[in-house]
Design an enzyme around this catalytic site. Sequence first.
Site, PDB file in Angstrom:
ATOM      1  N   SER A 196       6.090  -2.919  -8.053  1.00 44.41           N
ATOM      2  CA  SER A 196       6.329  -3.893  -6.990  1.00 44.41           C
ATOM      3  C   SER A 196       6.210  -3.213  -5.631  1.00 44.41           C
ATOM      4  O   SER A 196       6.659  -2.085  -5.461  1.00 44.41           O
ATOM      5  CB  SER A 196       7.724  -4.493  -7.178  1.00 44.41           C
ATOM      6  OG  SER A 196       7.953  -5.457  -6.188  1.00 44.41           O
ATOM      7  N   GLU A 197       5.598  -3.906  -4.659  1.00 45.53           N
ATOM      8  CA  GLU A 197       5.316  -3.290  -3.356  1.00 45.53           C
ATOM      9  C   GLU A 197       6.577  -2.797  -2.649  1.00 45.53           C
ATOM     10  O   GLU A 197       6.522  -1.916  -1.800  1.00 45.53           O
ATOM     11  CB  GLU A 197       4.631  -4.278  -2.406  1.00 45.53           C
ATOM     12  CG  GLU A 197       3.251  -4.714  -2.814  1.00 45.53           C
ATOM     13  CD  GLU A 197       3.284  -6.064  -3.478  1.00 45.53           C
ATOM     14  OE1 GLU A 197       4.013  -6.208  -4.492  1.00 45.53           O
ATOM     15  OE2 GLU A 197       2.591  -6.972  -3.010  1.00 45.53           O
ATOM     16  N   ASN A 198       7.720  -3.417  -2.949  1.00 51.74           N
ATOM     17  CA  ASN A 198       8.942  -2.974  -2.276  1.00 51.74           C
ATOM     18  C   ASN A 198       9.524  -1.715  -2.916  1.00 51.74           C
ATOM     19  O   ASN A 198      10.591  -1.269  -2.530  1.00 51.74           O
ATOM     20  CB  ASN A 198       9.972  -4.103  -2.222  1.00 51.74           C
ATOM     21  CG  ASN A 198      10.340  -4.613  -3.589  1.00 51.74           C
ATOM     22  OD1 ASN A 198       9.504  -4.576  -4.499  1.00 51.74           O
ATOM     23  ND2 ASN A 198      11.554  -5.083  -3.757  1.00 51.74           N
ATOM     24  N   GLY A 199       8.819  -1.144  -3.885  1.00 55.53           N
ATOM     25  CA  GLY A 199       9.194   0.182  -4.351  1.00 55.53           C
ATOM     26  C   GLY A 199       9.946   0.234  -5.670  1.00 55.53           C
ATOM     27  O   GLY A 199      10.670   1.195  -5.917  1.00 55.53           O
TER      28      GLY A 199
END
Lengths: 222, 222, 250
Positions: free
Chosen positions: B50-53
């Site tokens: 996920s892009e938020n890590g």
Amino acid sequence: MTTKPRLEREVIAMRVARELPDGAYVNLGIGIPTLVSNYVPEGRVVIYHSESGVLNCGPLAEEGEEDIDLINAGGQFLKKAPGMSFFHSADAFGMIRGGHIDVAVLGALQVSEQGDLANWMLPSRGIGNIGGAMDLAAGAKRIIVAMEHTDRDGKSKVVRRCTYPLTGRRCVDLVVTDLAVLKVTPAGLELREVAPGWTPAEVQAQTEATLVIPRDVPEIAL
Amino acid sequence: MSEKERLSRELMALRLARELKPGMVVNLGIGMPTLVSDYIPHDGSLVLHSENGVIGFGPTPREGEEDPNLVNAGGGFITLLPGGAFVSHADAFAMIRGGHVDVAVLGGLQVSEQGDLANWLVPPRALGSPGGAVDLCVGAKQVFVVMEHTTRDGKPRLVSRCTYSLTGARCVSLVMTDLGLFQVTPQGFLLREIAPGWTAAEVRSLTEAPLAVGPELVEVRA
Amino acid sequence: MTVSKVWPSAREAVADVFDGAVIMMDGFGGPGGMAQELILALRERGVRDLTIISNTAGLDSVSFGTPGGSLPVNHGILVANGQVRKVIASFPVSASPSRPTSFELLYREGKVELELVPQGTLAERIRAGGAGVAAFYTPTGAGTLVAEGKEVRVLDGREHVLETALKADFACIRAWKADRLGNLVYRGSSRNFNVPMATAARVVIAEVDEVVEPGELDPEVILTPGLYVKRVVVRRHPGKIYTREQGAAS
């Protein structure tokens, strides 16, 4: 004249230490710069950064307690210190280039009157280590050079133009040698302080670059 | 013709999930792509990014067990599988651009026969949110798109040339719509599987770009 | 399906390293952070014409970061063994010219190539390689030998040098612990180039002291998520520092 006593390495380090402000993040190079941490004036807290990926480096480890995963950039073993943190090389140099290191104290082979620094290669060797010096020269907010004023053959290391390969251009702010404290200014190298017993003229005689000499030049005080 | 039953969102997600193989690192976009996670094994054989890590997350938590520090890029609550890890936003996108994400499943507004994707700005609205989609188009090894075959007004979304602002050029390799599964080939769209009850001619009539049909066209099955 | 990236031995983990391969390997300078067992396995395998990307060119003539003054095993043994064609490094020689490394001796004979890179630029080129950034501008090295032949551009009022990304076929890295999914945690000052290198090679091989089950490493402290790592090798002798003498015998 040249037989007059020059400052000991420890005294050079002591003089540099006075330049470190309270709360500063500081990177110390190998050699004389390493000694600086022993002489930070009482009451000031300085936080040391090492390219090996350690912030808040404290004292060195005792013999027998060395940990290969706890070294500084010079390969010396560190003691674990409260508030210490670890990071990888890309971040260690991100801190440097990103302007988060207040002062870097570096050794040098030559410093020019424009503040150019040469400290990574003796041309006679034909090969040298750049290590972290170029990043520090480019990234630390202030560069202080701590070195002997002349080389082993008595040649001035404070020069008009560096003849050795450069580490960085126009990056040095202050030079502390065993003869003098020199400030890089737009007008050239200004003689700020001289070693006890030395006159400005005697320091100039040991210096290839032409110094800007104010009327009153005090002796280095510690 | 248009009253024929199309594939449900769940069936589209289920079918697309079968394209995701063990060992793959997969990023699921917001909206319909998120549904895909309901149809993949959560045993660690497939890593969700996920892009938020968040790396290696699992299904939605039970009610009452949501953790505000454990959400996906769409803000939905997730759980962490054993062996999951957290990284910063910069590192999450470094993974994407660096080629460490195998598949990105994205929503779409238009996909062209060259594999161009438009999914962030619907005219006449002047503003849109590309978010991480632009990086995913450039960096993910494969981009799959899941979307309805036509707009609310019945206009085709599989087009010769995107008329909406692009998210990425020549990046999409597979499109799942509510009428079938389409491969983007160097020659354009290829219909691989078709919604039950539909004919290739009917699908073609709702597709702006030319549509090739494979020799063994099968129906999309649950 | 059970995923396990754990390989039975260092020897098997490097079995597909080929002649001419580009290999990243860390070790700031000392044995901390250095994948010593993988290096020994590479020497045994005998592959040649290697390009090594590392902070040093194998500091094998001085005792840097090694207790007791012994000489640690590092990639200097590959250089000495004639397996290395080129090194990309920031610290290729010992500080003292009177104690030349194997690399310096061969360099003087023209038998090895050197690409000398400032240390921070080296780290950033590796990070860029792993992050899909093809090149970047840095002020480091502007006006020096390092900038020769490179594009220089004034940005933010300062000269910057264009530096390109580095990638490799293999990275032989050292971490403290792994789980079998390849998640890694590190120890102390031995993160160094290991962390960025773990992102920048096609095949990343991690040498670790211990492998645990997924979930046993705290996700809050995992620095290298497993998606970067292809192979994990557990050290045969977890705490051991291989010195050159012992290395030669094993």
